[in-house]
Design a protein around this motif. Structure first.
Motif, PDB file in Angstrom:
ATOM      1  N   MET A   1       8.043   7.603  10.503  1.00 36.39           N
ATOM      2  CA  MET A   1       7.950   7.251   9.115  1.00 36.39           C
ATOM      3  C   MET A   1       6.796   6.275   8.956  1.00 36.39           C
ATOM      4  O   MET A   1       6.587   5.408   9.800  1.00 36.39           O
ATOM      5  N   LEU A   2       6.038   6.425   7.883  1.00 30.82           N
ATOM      6  CA  LEU A   2       4.944   5.513   7.570  1.00 30.82           C
ATOM      7  C   LEU A   2       5.210   4.928   6.198  1.00 30.82           C
ATOM      8  O   LEU A   2       5.390   5.664   5.225  1.00 30.82           O
ATOM      9  N   VAL A   3       5.252   3.607   6.127  1.00 35.28           N
ATOM     10  CA  VAL A   3       5.456   2.896   4.865  1.00 35.28           C
ATOM     11  C   VAL A   3       4.187   2.106   4.582  1.00 35.28           C
ATOM     12  O   VAL A   3       3.770   1.290   5.404  1.00 35.28           O
ATOM     13  N   ARG A   4       3.575   2.374   3.441  1.00 36.03           N
ATOM     14  CA  ARG A   4       2.357   1.656   3.045  1.00 36.03           C
ATOM     15  C   ARG A   4       2.723   0.551   2.064  1.00 36.03           C
ATOM     16  O   ARG A   4       3.498   0.774   1.128  1.00 36.03           O
ATOM     17  N   LEU A   5       2.127  -0.624   2.290  1.00 29.83           N
ATOM     18  CA  LEU A   5       2.411  -1.797   1.482  1.00 29.83           C
ATOM     19  C   LEU A   5       1.096  -2.400   1.005  1.00 29.83           C
ATOM     20  O   LEU A   5       0.209  -2.663   1.823  1.00 29.83           O
ATOM     21  N   GLU A   6       0.979  -2.639  -0.279  1.00 22.81           N
ATOM     22  CA  GLU A   6      -0.220  -3.280  -0.834  1.00 22.81           C
ATOM     23  C   GLU A   6       0.180  -4.663  -1.343  1.00 22.81           C
ATOM     24  O   GLU A   6       0.969  -4.789  -2.284  1.00 22.81           O
TER      25      GLU A   6
END
Length: 94
Positions: A1-6
Protein backbone atom coordinates in the motif's frame (compact mmCIF):
# COMPACT_ATOMS: atom_id res chain seq x y z
CA UNK A 1 0.00 0.00 0.00
CA UNK A 2 1.23 3.51 -0.79
CA UNK A 3 -0.18 6.48 1.12
CA UNK A 4 0.74 9.94 -0.14
CA UNK A 5 0.72 12.85 2.29
CA UNK A 6 1.08 16.53 1.43
CA UNK A 7 2.07 18.65 4.42
CA UNK A 8 0.54 22.05 5.03
CA UNK A 9 3.05 24.87 4.67
CA UNK A 10 5.14 25.01 7.83
CA UNK A 11 4.02 21.52 8.96
CA UNK A 12 6.71 19.53 7.13
CA UNK A 13 8.71 18.76 10.27
CA UNK A 14 5.56 17.76 12.16
CA UNK A 15 4.63 15.30 9.42
CA UNK A 16 8.16 13.85 9.43
CA UNK A 17 7.99 13.51 13.22
CA UNK A 18 4.58 11.86 12.97
CA UNK A 19 5.97 9.27 10.56
CA UNK A 20 8.96 8.57 12.79
CA UNK A 21 6.65 8.12 15.77
CA UNK A 22 4.33 5.82 13.83
CA UNK A 23 6.98 3.14 13.67
CA UNK A 24 6.46 2.17 17.31
CA UNK A 25 2.75 1.62 16.70
CA UNK A 26 3.17 -0.39 13.54
CA UNK A 27 5.78 -2.64 15.17
CA UNK A 28 2.87 -4.03 17.23
CA UNK A 29 1.10 -5.23 14.07
CA UNK A 30 2.28 -8.77 13.28
CA UNK A 31 0.68 -8.76 9.81
CA UNK A 32 2.46 -5.60 8.66
CA UNK A 33 5.48 -7.18 7.00
CA UNK A 34 7.28 -3.94 6.14
CA UNK A 35 6.50 -0.28 6.85
CA UNK A 36 8.37 2.75 5.58
CA UNK A 37 7.79 6.41 6.37
CA UNK A 38 9.17 8.24 3.32
CA UNK A 39 9.77 11.76 2.06
CA UNK A 40 9.20 12.27 -1.67
CA UNK A 41 9.83 16.02 -1.83
CA UNK A 42 10.04 19.12 0.37
CA UNK A 43 6.42 18.84 1.52
CA UNK A 44 5.40 15.45 0.11
CA UNK A 45 5.61 12.42 2.34
CA UNK A 46 4.29 8.92 2.29
CA UNK A 47 3.93 5.53 3.84
CA UNK A 48 4.76 2.37 1.97
CA UNK A 49 3.88 -0.88 3.65
CA UNK A 50 3.43 -4.52 2.76
CA UNK A 51 1.33 -7.36 4.11
CA UNK A 52 1.26 -11.13 3.67
CA UNK A 53 -2.36 -11.01 2.47
CA UNK A 54 -5.44 -8.83 2.11
CA UNK A 55 -6.57 -9.65 5.65
CA UNK A 56 -3.34 -8.15 7.05
CA UNK A 57 -3.86 -5.03 4.96
CA UNK A 58 -7.40 -4.60 6.30
CA UNK A 59 -6.24 -5.01 9.90
CA UNK A 60 -3.60 -2.33 9.34
CA UNK A 61 -6.13 0.08 7.84
CA UNK A 62 -8.14 -0.23 11.05
CA UNK A 63 -5.06 0.08 13.26
CA UNK A 64 -3.60 2.78 15.47
CA UNK A 65 -1.39 4.44 12.83
CA UNK A 66 -4.32 4.91 10.43
CA UNK A 67 -6.49 6.19 13.26
CA UNK A 68 -3.82 8.69 14.35
CA UNK A 69 -3.16 9.78 10.77
CA UNK A 70 -6.78 10.63 10.08
CA UNK A 71 -7.15 12.30 13.49
CA UNK A 72 -4.20 14.63 12.77
CA UNK A 73 -4.81 15.09 9.03
CA UNK A 74 -6.73 18.38 9.31
CA UNK A 75 -3.95 19.90 11.41
CA UNK A 76 -0.96 18.58 9.42
CA UNK A 77 -2.03 17.91 5.84
CA UNK A 78 -3.00 20.17 2.94
CA UNK A 79 -5.32 17.47 1.56
CA UNK A 80 -6.74 14.12 2.55
CA UNK A 81 -4.20 11.28 2.40
CA UNK A 82 -4.25 9.42 -0.91
CA UNK A 83 -4.31 5.67 -0.37
CA UNK A 84 -3.22 3.50 -3.28
CA UNK A 85 -3.47 -0.27 -3.13
CA UNK A 86 -0.46 -1.70 -4.93
CA UNK A 87 0.75 -5.20 -5.65
CA UNK A 88 4.45 -6.09 -5.49
CA UNK A 89 5.49 -7.61 -8.82
CA UNK A 90 9.15 -8.17 -7.96
CA UNK A 91 11.36 -7.53 -4.94
CA UNK A 92 14.71 -8.19 -3.42
CA UNK A 93 14.69 -8.45 0.33
CA UNK A 94 15.61 -10.42 3.38
Amino acid sequence: MLVRLEAKPGKEQAVADFLRGGLALVELEPDTTTWYGIQLGPSTFGIFDTFPDEAGRKVHLGGQVAEALFAHAPELLAAEPTIEMVDILASKGA
